[in-house]
Design a protein around this motif. Sequence first.
Motif, short mmCIF file in Angstrom:
data_model
loop_
_atom_site.label_atom_id
_atom_site.label_comp_id
_atom_site.label_asym_id
_atom_site.label_seq_id
_atom_site.Cartn_x
_atom_site.Cartn_y
_atom_site.Cartn_z
N LEU A 70 18.78 2.51 190.32
CA LEU A 70 19.00 1.94 189.00
C LEU A 70 19.61 2.97 188.05
O LEU A 70 20.61 2.70 187.36
CB LEU A 70 17.68 1.41 188.45
N PHE A 71 19.03 4.16 188.03
CA PHE A 71 19.54 5.23 187.17
C PHE A 71 20.96 5.64 187.58
O PHE A 71 21.85 5.79 186.74
CB PHE A 71 18.59 6.43 187.24
N TYR A 72 21.17 5.83 188.88
CA TYR A 72 22.47 6.27 189.37
C TYR A 72 23.56 5.25 189.03
O TYR A 72 24.67 5.61 188.59
CB TYR A 72 22.41 6.50 190.87
N GLY A 73 23.26 3.96 189.22
CA GLY A 73 24.26 2.94 188.95
C GLY A 73 24.65 2.88 187.48
O GLY A 73 25.84 2.79 187.14
N PHE A 74 23.67 2.94 186.58
CA PHE A 74 23.98 2.85 185.16
C PHE A 74 24.71 4.10 184.66
O PHE A 74 25.62 4.00 183.84
CB PHE A 74 22.70 2.61 184.35
N VAL A 75 24.32 5.28 185.15
CA VAL A 75 25.04 6.50 184.74
C VAL A 75 26.47 6.46 185.26
O VAL A 75 27.42 6.85 184.57
CB VAL A 75 24.29 7.74 185.26
N TRP A 76 26.65 5.99 186.49
CA TRP A 76 28.00 5.88 187.05
C TRP A 76 28.85 4.93 186.20
O TRP A 76 30.05 5.13 186.02
CB TRP A 76 27.89 5.36 188.48
N LEU A 77 28.23 3.89 185.66
CA LEU A 77 28.98 2.92 184.86
C LEU A 77 29.35 3.44 183.48
O LEU A 77 30.46 3.23 182.99
CB LEU A 77 28.17 1.63 184.72
N PHE A 78 28.42 4.14 182.82
CA PHE A 78 28.59 4.42 181.39
C PHE A 78 28.94 5.87 181.07
O PHE A 78 29.18 6.18 179.90
CB PHE A 78 27.30 4.03 180.64
N VAL A 79 28.95 6.79 182.04
CA VAL A 79 29.33 8.17 181.79
C VAL A 79 30.69 8.43 182.42
O VAL A 79 30.86 8.21 183.63
CB VAL A 79 28.27 9.15 182.36
N PRO A 80 31.68 8.86 181.64
CA PRO A 80 33.02 9.07 182.22
C PRO A 80 33.09 10.33 183.06
O PRO A 80 32.20 11.19 183.02
CB PRO A 80 33.91 9.18 180.98
N LEU A 81 34.18 10.44 183.80
CA LEU A 81 34.45 11.63 184.59
C LEU A 81 34.94 12.77 183.72
O LEU A 81 35.28 12.58 182.55
CB LEU A 81 35.49 11.33 185.67
N ASP A 82 35.01 13.96 184.32
CA ASP A 82 35.57 15.12 183.64
C ASP A 82 37.01 14.84 183.21
O ASP A 82 37.81 14.33 183.99
CB ASP A 82 35.57 16.32 184.59
#
Length: 439
Positions: A70-82
């Motif tokens: 759950l945490f990994y999926g939401f961070v992947w969605l809402f935090v951009p790449l470098d």
Amino acid sequence: MTAAQHPAAERSEGGPPPPPPPAPEKFRRDRQHKVFGGVCSGLGRACDMDPVIFRIVLVVLSATGGIGLLFYGFVWLFVPLDGEDENEARRALSGRVEGPALTAVLFALVGCGLFLSMLGNGGVLTFGWVVALLLAGAGYWSRQRDTADPDPLAAQASADAPPEAKAPPAPHAHPSWWREPIVKDGTHDGDTGYLWGPEGMSGTSAARVPHRTAWQQARVPWTPEPRPRGPRWIGGWVFLLALVAGGLGTCLTWEHLALGQSLQTGLACALGVLGLGIAVSAFLGRTGAGSIILAVITAALLAGATALPENISTHWMRTGWTPATATDVRDRYDLGSGIGTLDLSKVKPAKDTTVTSHVAVGAGQLKVVVPDNTTVKLRIHVGIGDIQLPGDRNGDVDIAPGKEKTVTLPPTDGSKNPGTLDLRLDVGLGQAVVTRVAP
């Protein structure tokens, strides 16, 4: 007012003010060292920790409640790449649905499903939240440990220090001390090897500077660089402590808890020791691959232990129930682990009446003997195992997960309007066998 009464003016005259502390770097997913979405490597860089720690903990949290997915999926969605300002969720909402966004949504959905399925298991969820809070605290401490408050005395001393020394100006009126040519053996014409010197000095009055030839430089004794001290010794101790913690956790709960709960306690203790060892070794400089593999195996075993039926006990027993009349039949019969036999051959329900009972065995074999002059309704469920009914061959064993059967056995003696036995049989792991007495 004197300069002593103006520390700011004195600081501007003595030298530049100390530079401000650097601003903390924003959390971004790592593009270079990512495995899936770059979440763990970005967390490791932001917290100055080994990203392997985050990967192991998220795997454990995923297996014990879905919080990690759950945490990994939401961070992947809402935090951009470098180097980017647009995240995957914004791309998806703008109509650019790509593979990373779909994978992140899949991670989040699977995590939500696992989390909702574990809402009834308070122990697993509590363990997951405790591990998550410990990891968050370790990340915060690691991020703040190198950020010290500026020392006012050191800042004042830096401000009062004299200006830095500068190189002397290039000579204009005086000739260079360079002596050419440089001979093949490394010597040169003149006393010194300086290119220029202070005013009023000549090359002959300068101090002689010793010159080392290439052969002399090659004969300088070699001093080996000190080898960094890595925590190679910690892996064995972590393994032994994990074994001890797992054994103690299982032994202390073996007598008064079910098998699954006892194994979960021992494996959770072992996993906690392994996680602590990985964290310590990461701070010391290197995380061993053996500890990581053991942590992954332990997490997988813990996930398997949570899937065990709750009614499997830690003691194997042989139990028999033989009611003599219909009124002696209990509403429920339970057995944790072992072989249970329910003999209903003497039970004869009255005409147009129904006797109901529920028999549950956690792991083992359940045998039920029913009379021949009674209608028997059976609802049988076996988690993993086999079901044997009257008329099946004795050697025909078909082990499969999630087996269910609902059958009705009519009386074999041709009785009209007989009584009915309504039986519900549940076996978590093992075999359910129903036989009928011979007429």
